[in-house]
Design a protein around this motif. Structure first.
Motif, PDB file in Angstrom:
ATOM      1  N   VAL A  79      12.362   1.836   8.678  1.00 41.13           N
ATOM      2  CA  VAL A  79      11.416   0.708   8.585  1.00 41.13           C
ATOM      3  C   VAL A  79      12.507  -0.407   8.024  1.00 41.13           C
ATOM      4  CG1 VAL A  79       9.615  -0.956   7.897  1.00 41.13           C
ATOM      5  CG2 VAL A  79       9.189   1.947   8.233  1.00 41.13           C
TER       6      VAL A  79
ATOM      7  N   SER B 135       1.280   0.660   4.937  1.00 40.40           N
ATOM      8  CA  SER B 135       0.922   1.892   5.064  1.00 40.40           C
ATOM      9  C   SER B 135       1.684   3.052   3.990  1.00 40.40           C
ATOM     10  CB  SER B 135       1.039   2.684   6.558  1.00 40.40           C
ATOM     11  OG  SER B 135       0.047   1.964   7.146  1.00 40.40           O
ATOM     12  N   LEU B 136       2.928   3.224   3.892  1.00 40.14           N
ATOM     13  CA  LEU B 136       3.837   4.464   3.222  1.00 40.14           C
ATOM     14  C   LEU B 136       3.153   4.101   1.829  1.00 40.14           C
ATOM     15  CD1 LEU B 136       7.197   3.725   4.418  1.00 40.14           C
ATOM     16  CD2 LEU B 136       5.267   6.007   5.581  1.00 40.14           C
TER      17      LEU B 136
ATOM     18  N   LEU C  41      -8.044  13.066  10.752  1.00 39.78           N
ATOM     19  CA  LEU C  41      -7.817  12.060  10.459  1.00 39.78           C
ATOM     20  C   LEU C  41      -6.392  11.881  11.339  1.00 39.78           C
ATOM     21  CD1 LEU C  41      -8.461  10.743   6.860  1.00 39.78           C
ATOM     22  CD2 LEU C  41      -9.100   9.891   8.991  1.00 39.78           C
TER      23      LEU C  41
ATOM     24  N   LEU D 239       0.172   6.567   2.166  1.00 41.56           N
ATOM     25  CA  LEU D 239       0.210   6.819   2.095  1.00 41.56           C
ATOM     26  C   LEU D 239       1.176   8.376   1.429  1.00 41.56           C
ATOM     27  CD1 LEU D 239       0.697   9.361   4.739  1.00 41.56           C
ATOM     28  CD2 LEU D 239       3.117   8.883   4.975  1.00 41.56           C
TER      29      LEU D 239
ATOM     30  N   PHE E 284       4.320   5.216  12.829  1.00 42.26           N
ATOM     31  CA  PHE E 284       2.379   5.028  12.504  1.00 42.26           C
ATOM     32  C   PHE E 284       2.604   6.620  13.291  1.00 42.26           C
ATOM     33  CE2 PHE E 284       2.417   1.190  11.825  1.00 42.26           C
ATOM     34  CZ  PHE E 284       1.691   1.132  10.850  1.00 42.26           C
TER      35      PHE E 284
ATOM     36  N   ALA F 119      -7.780  11.059  -1.507  1.00 37.79           N
ATOM     37  CA  ALA F 119      -6.751  11.667  -0.207  1.00 37.79           C
ATOM     38  C   ALA F 119      -8.013  10.967   0.738  1.00 37.79           C
ATOM     39  CB  ALA F 119      -6.533  12.348  -1.021  1.00 37.79           C
TER      40      ALA F 119
ATOM     41  N   PHE G  52      10.949   6.953   5.586  1.00 36.34           N
ATOM     42  CA  PHE G  52      10.408   6.545   6.091  1.00 36.34           C
ATOM     43  C   PHE G  52      10.688   5.170   6.178  1.00 36.34           C
ATOM     44  CE2 PHE G  52       7.448  10.131   7.370  1.00 36.34           C
ATOM     45  CZ  PHE G  52       7.389   9.728   8.300  1.00 36.34           C
TER      46      PHE G  52
ATOM     47  N   THR H  24      -5.450   7.872   2.749  1.00 36.95           N
ATOM     48  CA  THR H  24      -5.158   8.502   4.513  1.00 36.95           C
ATOM     49  C   THR H  24      -5.475   7.577   5.231  1.00 36.95           C
ATOM     50  OG1 THR H  24      -4.941  10.828   3.579  1.00 36.95           O
ATOM     51  CG2 THR H  24      -4.943  10.730   5.199  1.00 36.95           C
ATOM     52  N   LEU H  25      -6.949   7.475   5.188  1.00 33.00           N
ATOM     53  CA  LEU H  25      -7.554   6.558   6.298  1.00 33.00           C
ATOM     54  C   LEU H  25      -7.056   4.921   6.290  1.00 33.00           C
ATOM     55  CD1 LEU H  25     -10.228   6.556   7.971  1.00 33.00           C
ATOM     56  CD2 LEU H  25     -11.676   5.553   6.438  1.00 33.00           C
TER      57      LEU H  25
ATOM     58  N   LEU I 238      12.966  10.185  13.222  1.00 33.04           N
ATOM     59  CA  LEU I 238      13.092   8.915  13.230  1.00 33.04           C
ATOM     60  C   LEU I 238      14.273   8.769  13.172  1.00 33.04           C
ATOM     61  CD1 LEU I 238      11.757   9.454   9.142  1.00 33.04           C
ATOM     62  CD2 LEU I 238      11.008   7.371  10.654  1.00 33.04           C
TER      63      LEU I 238
ATOM     64  N   PHE J 124      -0.534  11.686  -0.709  1.00 32.30           N
ATOM     65  CA  PHE J 124       0.474  12.863  -1.561  1.00 32.30           C
ATOM     66  C   PHE J 124       0.348  13.509  -2.640  1.00 32.30           C
ATOM     67  CE2 PHE J 124       3.836  12.167   2.209  1.00 32.30           C
ATOM     68  CZ  PHE J 124       3.249  12.491   3.329  1.00 32.30           C
TER      69      PHE J 124
ATOM     70  N   GLY K 141      -3.610   1.082   9.381  1.00 34.66           N
ATOM     71  CA  GLY K 141      -3.040  -0.241   8.579  1.00 34.66           C
ATOM     72  C   GLY K 141      -2.284  -0.876   9.795  1.00 34.66           C
ATOM     73  N   VAL K 142      -1.778  -1.941   9.607  1.00 36.16           N
ATOM     74  CA  VAL K 142      -1.347  -2.682  10.474  1.00 36.16           C
ATOM     75  C   VAL K 142       0.808  -2.296  10.521  1.00 36.16           C
ATOM     76  CG1 VAL K 142      -1.690  -4.224  12.530  1.00 36.16           C
ATOM     77  CG2 VAL K 142      -2.262  -4.474  10.135  1.00 36.16           C
ATOM     78  N   ASN K 143       0.667  -3.056   9.252  1.00 40.08           N
ATOM     79  CA  ASN K 143       2.174  -3.239   8.156  1.00 40.08           C
ATOM     80  C   ASN K 143       2.583  -1.504   8.167  1.00 40.08           C
ATOM     81  OD1 ASN K 143       3.907  -3.945   6.882  1.00 40.08           O
ATOM     82  ND2 ASN K 143       3.451  -5.702   6.312  1.00 40.08           N
ATOM     83  N   ALA K 144       3.545  -1.530   8.867  1.00 35.59           N
ATOM     84  CA  ALA K 144       4.152  -0.161   8.430  1.00 35.59           C
ATOM     85  C   ALA K 144       4.504   0.313   6.794  1.00 35.59           C
ATOM     86  CB  ALA K 144       5.409  -0.015   8.833  1.00 35.59           C
TER      87      ALA K 144
ATOM     88  N   ASN L 226       0.476  18.328   6.346  1.00 30.73           N
ATOM     89  CA  ASN L 226       0.584  18.135   4.854  1.00 30.73           C
ATOM     90  C   ASN L 226      -0.881  19.408   4.751  1.00 30.73           C
ATOM     91  OD1 ASN L 226       0.222  17.839   2.340  1.00 30.73           O
ATOM     92  ND2 ASN L 226       0.678  15.631   1.548  1.00 30.73           N
TER      93      ASN L 226
ATOM     94  N   ILE M  21      -3.454   5.294   8.523  1.00 29.44           N
ATOM     95  CA  ILE M  21      -2.843   5.867   9.509  1.00 29.44           C
ATOM     96  C   ILE M  21      -4.523   4.169   9.953  1.00 29.44           C
ATOM     97  CG2 ILE M  21      -3.200   7.903   8.939  1.00 29.44           C
ATOM     98  CD1 ILE M  21      -5.764   7.571  10.846  1.00 29.44           C
TER      99      ILE M  21
ATOM    100  N   ARG N  81      -2.975   6.029  17.834  1.00 32.16           N
ATOM    101  CA  ARG N  81      -1.870   4.490  17.406  1.00 32.16           C
ATOM    102  C   ARG N  81      -0.579   5.520  18.661  1.00 32.16           C
ATOM    103  NH1 ARG N  81      -2.702   2.675  12.342  1.00 32.16           N
ATOM    104  NH2 ARG N  81      -0.836   0.331  13.561  1.00 32.16           N
TER     105      ARG N  81
END
Lengths: 176, 102
Positions: free
Chosen positions: A71, A28-29, B19, A32, B32, A12, A67, A16-17, B79, A36, A22-25, B42, A20, B27
């Protein structure tokens, strides 16, 4: 049971690191989702199977889908096809796939051990949760429904597309 | 078999919350920032579940359900705001919308 908790905690935190920083959405998702799922396993080891299931369904399911929709909506146009190709290269899937494999191994380990009681503490059963939810917490449930209604109306109002003239008017106002 | 101590669970919640907080502060892309907010909510819910586990009560999990509801409502409004931001400023940078009217 402890080792499952530790491994999923590490997964986890790592995912998570990455999510948060990342550059690309979309990447990152993906991380994420892994985060979860790992937290859902943590909930399971903490004797909360109902909450673990809800975490997977609502966080890793619904919220991530929202999300992804946004995007995708923001990337309409001709260049988006090229972008899709760049985003969905198999190499980008390796990281999340490895982390989910670790989680899958944990689930198999838990199933193989067939423990009815988790980590010395009785898991809270759905019956107990439901009777508390509709007993002393009934007012909270009603208030939660009001929050959801407010969220629905707010999202509808904010996400509404203005007519073109109206929109230009607003942009002029903002530009001043 | 030693059970998981409360401190370990709270440590995990604290790390995840930090975090998320770092993400919100560092950001500037609104997507983000919303992701980091989800991580923070969470982690807060995780702290409640850990507390419920410590005393063997259902209350912590019920508070988690309320946090879950709130997070779902929050992310839908957030969003929608991101879409509006993009429509007006053609960017997802929150600093573009730093000026207030009135």
């Amino acid at each position: 049971m402890n080792e499952v908790f530790y491994v999923s905690s590490v997964v986890a935190v790592v995912s998570t690191l990455v999510a948060i920083t990342g550059v690309n959405a979309i990447h990152s998702l993906l991380y994420l989702i892994v985060s979860f799922l790992a937290i859902a396993l943590v909930f399971f080891t903490l004797g909360a199977p109902v909450v673990a299931a809800l975490e997977v369904i609502i966080y890793a399911g619904t919220i991530i889908v929202l999300f992804v929709f946004v995007v995708m909506i923001l990337n309409l146009g001709r260049e988006s096809v090229e972008q899709e190709k760049r985003w969905l290269r198999p190499t980008t899937l390796i990281g999340p796939a490895l982390l989910t494999t670790v989680l899958m191994g944990e689930v198999i380990y838990l199933l193989a051990r067939n423990t009815s009681t988790l980590s010395g503490v009785e898991a809270i059963q759905p019956r107990e949760l439901g009777s508390a939810l509709f007993g002393p917490y009934l007012l909270g449930v009603e208030l939660a429904s009001m929050v959801l209604l407010a969220g629905l109306i707010g999202a509808y109002h904010l996400g509404r597309r203005y007519r073109r003239d109206e929109m230009e008017e607003r942009r002029d106002e903002l530009a001043e | 078999m030693a059970s998981i101590s409360m401190e370990q669970g709270l440590l995990l919640a604290g790390v995840l919350f930090s975090l998320g907080l770092i993400g919100v502060l560092a950001r500037r892309n609104i997507i983000f920032i919303l992701v980091s907010l989800e991580v923070m909510l969470n982690a807060a819910g995780l702290a409640f579940v850990v507390a419920g586990y410590r005393w063997g009560q259902a209350d912590g999990q019920i508070i988690f359900l309320f946090i879950l509801t709130m997070a779902a409502a929050e992310v839908s409004v957030g969003l929608a705001l991101a879409l509006q931001l993009y429509r007006h400023f053609k960017t997802l940078d929150v600093d573009a919308a730093s000026k207030m009217r009135g």
